[in-house]
Enzyme design. Structure first.
Site, PDB file in Angstrom:
ATOM      1  N   TYR A  15       0.806  -1.219   0.000  1.00 36.74           N
ATOM      2  CA  TYR A  15       0.000   0.000   0.000  1.00 36.74           C
ATOM      3  C   TYR A  15       0.841   1.272   0.000  1.00 36.74           C
ATOM      4  O   TYR A  15       0.710   2.117   0.876  1.00 36.74           O
ATOM      5  CB  TYR A  15      -0.955  -0.005   1.207  1.00 36.74           C
ATOM      6  CG  TYR A  15      -1.969  -1.115   1.110  1.00 36.74           C
ATOM      7  CD1 TYR A  15      -3.094  -0.977   0.312  1.00 36.74           C
ATOM      8  CD2 TYR A  15      -1.777  -2.316   1.784  1.00 36.74           C
ATOM      9  CE1 TYR A  15      -4.000  -1.997   0.179  1.00 36.74           C
ATOM     10  CE2 TYR A  15      -2.691  -3.357   1.655  1.00 36.74           C
ATOM     11  CZ  TYR A  15      -3.795  -3.189   0.855  1.00 36.74           C
ATOM     12  OH  TYR A  15      -4.693  -4.187   0.717  1.00 36.74           O
ATOM     13  N   TYR A 143     -12.270  -7.176   6.933  1.00 33.90           N
ATOM     14  CA  TYR A 143     -11.101  -7.295   6.060  1.00 33.90           C
ATOM     15  C   TYR A 143     -10.733  -8.772   5.964  1.00 33.90           C
ATOM     16  O   TYR A 143     -10.610  -9.451   6.984  1.00 33.90           O
ATOM     17  CB  TYR A 143      -9.904  -6.503   6.607  1.00 33.90           C
ATOM     18  CG  TYR A 143      -8.686  -6.694   5.736  1.00 33.90           C
ATOM     19  CD1 TYR A 143      -8.546  -5.998   4.538  1.00 33.90           C
ATOM     20  CD2 TYR A 143      -7.692  -7.613   6.080  1.00 33.90           C
ATOM     21  CE1 TYR A 143      -7.458  -6.202   3.711  1.00 33.90           C
ATOM     22  CE2 TYR A 143      -6.598  -7.826   5.258  1.00 33.90           C
ATOM     23  CZ  TYR A 143      -6.483  -7.121   4.079  1.00 33.90           C
ATOM     24  OH  TYR A 143      -5.408  -7.335   3.249  1.00 33.90           O
ATOM     25  N   ASP A 247     -13.080 -16.035   9.969  1.00 35.50           N
ATOM     26  CA  ASP A 247     -11.727 -15.640   9.606  1.00 35.50           C
ATOM     27  C   ASP A 247     -11.027 -15.189  10.885  1.00 35.50           C
ATOM     28  O   ASP A 247     -11.224 -14.068  11.346  1.00 35.50           O
ATOM     29  CB  ASP A 247     -11.791 -14.515   8.563  1.00 35.50           C
ATOM     30  CG  ASP A 247     -10.406 -13.991   8.178  1.00 35.50           C
ATOM     31  OD1 ASP A 247      -9.419 -14.377   8.826  1.00 35.50           O
ATOM     32  OD2 ASP A 247     -10.339 -13.199   7.226  1.00 35.50           O
ATOM     33  N   LYS A 276      -1.393 -15.349   9.986  1.00 39.28           N
ATOM     34  CA  LYS A 276      -0.586 -14.379  10.741  1.00 39.28           C
ATOM     35  C   LYS A 276       0.303 -15.021  11.823  1.00 39.28           C
ATOM     36  O   LYS A 276       1.416 -15.386  11.542  1.00 39.28           O
ATOM     37  CB  LYS A 276      -1.482 -13.288  11.294  1.00 39.28           C
ATOM     38  CG  LYS A 276      -2.006 -12.369  10.181  1.00 39.28           C
ATOM     39  CD  LYS A 276      -2.394 -10.978  10.660  1.00 39.28           C
ATOM     40  CE  LYS A 276      -2.432  -9.998   9.507  1.00 39.28           C
ATOM     41  NZ  LYS A 276      -3.707  -9.943   8.785  1.00 39.28           N
TER      42      LYS A 276
HETATM   43  C1  PLP Z   1      -4.176 -10.211   7.424  1.00 34.58           C
HETATM   44  C2  PLP Z   1      -5.516 -10.777   7.249  1.00 34.58           C
HETATM   45  C3  PLP Z   1      -5.847 -11.527   6.101  1.00 34.58           C
HETATM   46  C4  PLP Z   1      -4.896 -11.718   4.954  1.00 34.58           C
HETATM   47  O1  PLP Z   1      -3.744 -12.435   5.308  1.00 34.58           O
HETATM   48  P1  PLP Z   1      -2.419 -12.297   4.399  1.00 34.58           P
HETATM   49  O2  PLP Z   1      -1.455 -13.245   5.033  1.00 34.58           O
HETATM   50  O3  PLP Z   1      -1.997 -10.871   4.475  1.00 34.58           O
HETATM   51  O4  PLP Z   1      -2.791 -12.707   3.021  1.00 34.58           O
HETATM   52  C5  PLP Z   1      -7.124 -12.062   6.027  1.00 34.58           C
HETATM   53  N1  PLP Z   1      -8.024 -11.901   7.020  1.00 34.58           N
HETATM   54  C6  PLP Z   1      -7.730 -11.205   8.137  1.00 34.58           C
HETATM   55  C7  PLP Z   1      -8.750 -11.073   9.211  1.00 34.58           C
HETATM   56  C8  PLP Z   1      -6.471 -10.607   8.287  1.00 34.58           C
HETATM   57  O5  PLP Z   1      -6.205  -9.894   9.379  1.00 34.58           O
END
Ligand code: PLP
Length: 426
Positions: A15, A143, A247, A276
């Site tokens: 970004y 997100y 997620d 992560k």
């Molecule tokens: C960071 C994140 C993603 C994407 O993960 P990347 O490893 O950056 O592709 C998806 N969902 C959530 C909730 C995130 O915090």
């Protein structure tokens, strides 16, 4: 050219505008919670390198696991072959995650794990006689990653992807849960956000799954909401024949004070995305887990095989790193650490509430947020926080930290001090 000069001339960063690049620091090394820059400056990492280095940098247990793995089997394809680190990590994941989730798909990154989850949902619906169910419902301010399908369920306004709108699959967005975490539950569906979810799930027969970040919406706005929303969402999904995807890429592995944010609720998802912190921030890796309903639905239908398989799936080095990271969580000591971090942040960030320009201060687990009433500039924040010996990268209206769980009280005070300073000047 020095590395910094080469970087400025040729490298693309997340970004950023390459024509007008912001300040970029050259990192030489990292140890514990500290980054050492090329000029010798040390900074406490209040970001855990985008929420991943929960045990700090270069933890000896993870480092040894990766070195040992490097000497025996750094990589092997996962098609038709398997290995011990994949099985060992799988057992740890089964032991830690909600009990319904029995099948594990290893992915390369968080966004890929979201893609895989969404593909699973569509293939499940196809295989169980609902080929028309190819769309998704999600809540606003979410997100889920930067790849195409993941992007399509990011918040179209606060999300960073609005310019791609015309190129994205249209999805169904429902209001952000209105009852905040810690506030009394509001039973009226018209007021708690569930009425619109109920209406969409009932009337839109093309929805395969509801995907959301449980309890904590991360990069979409750092918002914490009431667990009862999720209990009710589970019921509405079941009534509509829609799968529920959590997620937990940001919330997983202790960040929200529970091992998984699902632990704040009384229910379980059908599909769970992890990423992560899964390798303790050592390397890119992620996981998609599914329950028997999903795996049986896909496996017993046509074509039976799940249509996904990345080249580096189940990479042994990543599995070894993740396994070591999870073993560090297994003694449960992270709980008190995260609790202590939350209590300290709560008291040290409280004074920011009265500053002009501050909209709200909130903490949950090892997440501390000062939300401003205006957009703040990360580029402006960098020199200020560097001066204070702290690494922070605000986004949108949020000055926030997600420190490593091993951050000492003294170092945490420096992080909260830097956040309050930023709130005064940004
Ligand atoms: C960071 C994140 C993603 C994407 O993960 P990347 O490893 O950056 O592709 C998806 N969902 C959530 C909730 C995130 O915090």
């Amino acid at each position: 050219m020095t590395p910094a000069e080469f970087d400025a001339a040729h490298l693309w960063h997340p970004y950023t505008n390459v024509v007008k690049p912001g300040p970029t620091h050259l990192v030489r090394s990292a140890e514990g919670v500290r980054l050492t820059l090329d000029d010798g400056t040390q900074m406490i990492d209040g970001m855990s390198s985008w929420w991943s280095t929960i045990h700090g940098y270069r933890h000896p247990v993870i480092e040894k696991a990766v070195k040992d793995q490097l000497e025996t089997l750094p990589h092997v394809m996962f098609g038709g072959l398997t290995h011990e680190p994949a099985a060992r990590l799988g057992q740890q994941l089964l032991d830690m995650t909600p009990s319904d989730l029995t099948r594990i798909f290893y992915c390369d990154s968080g966004s890929v794990s979201v893609e895989v989850a969404m593909k699973m949902a569509v293939q499940y619906q196809f295989s169980t006689g609902h080929p028309e169910r190819t769309q998704f419902a999600t809540i606003r301010s979410g997100y889920h990653g930067d790849t195409w399908k993941a992007m399509s369920v990011c918040d179209p306004v606060t999300g960073m992807h609005h310019l791609f709108q015309g190129a994205l699959s249209p999805q169904f967005f429902v209001p952000t849960p209105s009852v905040k975490f810690g506030e009394p539950w509001e039973v009226d569906p018209a007021k708690n956000g569930l009425a619109e979810l109920a209406r969409v799930l009932e009337t839109q027969k093309t929805i395969a799954a509801l995907i959301l970040e449980p309890i904590v919406q991360g990069a979409g706005g750092m918002y914490f909401y009431h667990p009862e929303y999720l209990n009710q969402a589970r019921r509405l999904c079941d009534e509509a024949g829609v799968l529920l995807i959590f997620d937990e890429i940001a919330t997983g592995f202790g960040r929200s004070a529970m091992l998984f944010a699902t632990g704040h609720t009384a229910i379980q998802p059908d599909i769970l995305c992890l990423g992560k912190a899964v390798t303790g921030g050592t390397m890119s890796f992620a996981v998609t887990m599914a329950n028997d309903r999903v795996t049986d639905g896909i496996g017993n239908g046509e074509p039976g095989v799940f249509m996904h398989g990345p080249t580096f799936m189940g990479n042994p080095l990543a599995c070894a790193a993740a396994s070591a990271s999870l073993s560090l969580l297994q003694d449960g000591k992270w709980r008190k650490r995260v609790y202590d971090i939350e209590m300290q942040m709560r008291s040290e960030l409280a004074p920011a509430k009265d500053l002009p320009g501050v909209a709200e201060v909130r903490t949950l687990g090892a997440i501390g947020v000062i939300e401003m009433d205006h957009i703040v500039s990360a580029d402006q924040a960098h020199p200020i926080s560097k001066e204070l010996g702290v690494w922070l990268r605000p986004f949108g209206r949020n000055i926030y930290c997600m420190p490593p769980f091993v951050t000492s009280p003294e170092d945490l005070s420096k992080i909260t001090h830097a956040m309050v300073q930023l709130a005064k000047v940004l």
